[in-house]
Write a protein that holds these residues in place. Structure first.
Motif, PDB file in Angstrom:
ATOM      1  N   GLY A  43       0.804  -1.212   0.000  1.00 29.30           N
ATOM      2  CA  GLY A  43       0.000   0.000   0.000  1.00 29.30           C
ATOM      3  C   GLY A  43       0.834   1.256   0.000  1.00 29.30           C
ATOM      4  N   GLU A  44       0.544   2.148   0.908  1.00 37.48           N
ATOM      5  CA  GLU A  44       1.175   3.456   0.937  1.00 37.48           C
ATOM      6  C   GLU A  44       2.698   3.339   1.050  1.00 37.48           C
ATOM      7  OE1 GLU A  44       0.522   7.093   3.937  1.00 37.48           O
ATOM      8  OE2 GLU A  44      -1.278   6.329   2.948  1.00 37.48           O
ATOM      9  N   ASP A  47       4.588   3.622   4.530  1.00 37.94           N
ATOM     10  CA  ASP A  47       4.302   2.475   5.385  1.00 37.94           C
ATOM     11  C   ASP A  47       5.009   1.222   4.866  1.00 37.94           C
ATOM     12  OD1 ASP A  47       2.717   4.069   6.966  1.00 37.94           O
ATOM     13  OD2 ASP A  47       0.858   3.502   5.948  1.00 37.94           O
ATOM     14  N   GLU A  75       8.224   9.714   2.088  1.00 38.31           N
ATOM     15  CA  GLU A  75       7.081  10.624   2.244  1.00 38.31           C
ATOM     16  C   GLU A  75       7.005  11.588   1.064  1.00 38.31           C
ATOM     17  OE1 GLU A  75       4.732  11.045   4.512  1.00 38.31           O
ATOM     18  OE2 GLU A  75       5.324   9.744   6.180  1.00 38.31           O
ATOM     19  N   ALA A  78       5.949   9.738  -2.213  1.00 38.50           N
ATOM     20  CA  ALA A  78       4.678   9.013  -2.209  1.00 38.50           C
ATOM     21  C   ALA A  78       3.669   9.507  -3.242  1.00 38.50           C
ATOM     22  CB  ALA A  78       4.075   9.043  -0.805  1.00 38.50           C
ATOM     23  N   ALA A  82       1.931   7.270  -6.123  1.00 35.16           N
ATOM     24  CA  ALA A  82       0.471   7.127  -6.099  1.00 35.16           C
ATOM     25  C   ALA A  82      -0.156   7.473  -7.440  1.00 35.16           C
ATOM     26  CB  ALA A  82      -0.117   8.008  -5.000  1.00 35.16           C
ATOM     27  N   ARG A 191       1.679  13.855   0.914  1.00 35.45           N
ATOM     28  CA  ARG A 191       1.545  12.424   1.103  1.00 35.45           C
ATOM     29  C   ARG A 191       0.272  11.914   0.450  1.00 35.45           C
ATOM     30  NH1 ARG A 191       1.411   9.298   6.875  1.00 35.45           N
ATOM     31  NH2 ARG A 191       2.252   7.330   6.153  1.00 35.45           N
ATOM     32  N   ALA A 192       0.399  10.759  -0.219  1.00 36.13           N
ATOM     33  CA  ALA A 192      -0.774  10.151  -0.862  1.00 36.13           C
ATOM     34  C   ALA A 192      -0.588   8.654  -0.869  1.00 36.13           C
ATOM     35  CB  ALA A 192      -0.935  10.671  -2.295  1.00 36.13           C
ATOM     36  N   SER A 193      -1.657   7.934  -1.218  1.00 34.99           N
ATOM     37  CA  SER A 193      -1.546   6.485  -1.280  1.00 34.99           C
ATOM     38  C   SER A 193      -0.843   6.064  -2.545  1.00 34.99           C
ATOM     39  CB  SER A 193      -2.954   5.862  -1.250  1.00 34.99           C
ATOM     40  OG  SER A 193      -3.589   6.157  -0.017  1.00 34.99           O
ATOM     41  N   GLY A 194      -0.069   4.971  -2.469  1.00 32.85           N
ATOM     42  CA  GLY A 194       0.657   4.496  -3.635  1.00 32.85           C
ATOM     43  C   GLY A 194       0.906   3.020  -3.560  1.00 32.85           C
ATOM     44  N   ASN A 195       0.908   2.349  -4.715  1.00 37.15           N
ATOM     45  CA  ASN A 195       1.145   0.919  -4.766  1.00 37.15           C
ATOM     46  C   ASN A 195       2.390   0.614  -5.562  1.00 37.15           C
ATOM     47  OD1 ASN A 195      -1.323   0.921  -3.614  1.00 37.15           O
ATOM     48  ND2 ASN A 195      -2.295  -0.400  -5.106  1.00 37.15           N
TER      49      ASN A 195
END
Length: 200
Positions: A43-44, A47, A75, A78, A82, A191-195
């Protein structure tokens, strides 16, 4: 190899890379077996890097200050990761001159084979561009970019983000290169979600 020759070979490598990226899958992810059915992506990004530090830190041998800097870079990167999280195209993940076989054809070159596909996955092809640019800007990489065009706006920053953090297999020297490299992604990034597949 003279610069014009290197550039022509780079253009051919870029065209091949562009062709590789035309193969699409239903979703991004790793290939678990010969069925080439993508599954699972982390995921993020921050993390994911934190998890990697917890599970692989003994092998990476980073001190507390280096870990903090690495997480801070994650960070900042990210949002770039994303932005391409939904891409589901074939990525070699170790695309570099050592894995290319070529032969001369007339005044140009032809890539006859791309080797070592064990780290391939379904994701964003800019990962391969970024991995190649790790070798620095040369006539070869200039040609590769020309051969791979058209590339999206902001491609260099995104390619760097993917290659810096998400090239497999994980290895400490690559992480140290991230920590010591000059330049940063845009300061306006939030910051954003990323795979994506595995860390640097």
């Amino acid at each position: 190899m003279p610069s014009p020759e290197a550039r022509r070979l780079g253009e051919e490598a870029g065209r091949v890379l562009k062709a590789i990226g035309t193969f699409e899958f239903a979703r991004p992810g790793f290939f678990e077996d010969a069925r080439l059915d993508p599954s699972w992506l982390p995921g993020e990004l921050p993390d994911f890097i934190a998890t990697c530090l917890e599970t692989m830190a003994p092998g990476w041998n980073l001190d507390a200050a280096e870990r903090k800097r690495l997480l801070a870079r994650a960070e900042r990167y990210a949002p770039l990761v994303a932005a391409v999280a939904g891409a589901a195209r074939l990525v070699h993940s170790d695309y570099n001159p050592k894995n290319l076989l070529a032969r001369r054809e007339g005044r140009g070159w032809r890539i006859t084979a791309v080797l070592d596909w064990e780290f391939a996955f379904s994701g964003c092809p800019l990962t391969d561009v970024g991995n190649m640019l790790r070798f620095g800007d040369t006539p070869f990489t200039d040609g590769l970019v020309d051969g791979a065009e058209p590339l999206p706006a902001g491609w260099r920053e995104t390619a760097r983000a993917l290659a810096d953090f998400l090239t497999r297999p994980p290895r400490e020297p690559a992480l140290r290169a991230v920590l010591s490299s000059a330049g940063e992604p845009p300061a306006s990034a939030h910051r954003a979600s990323g795979n994506r597949p595995g860390p640097a």
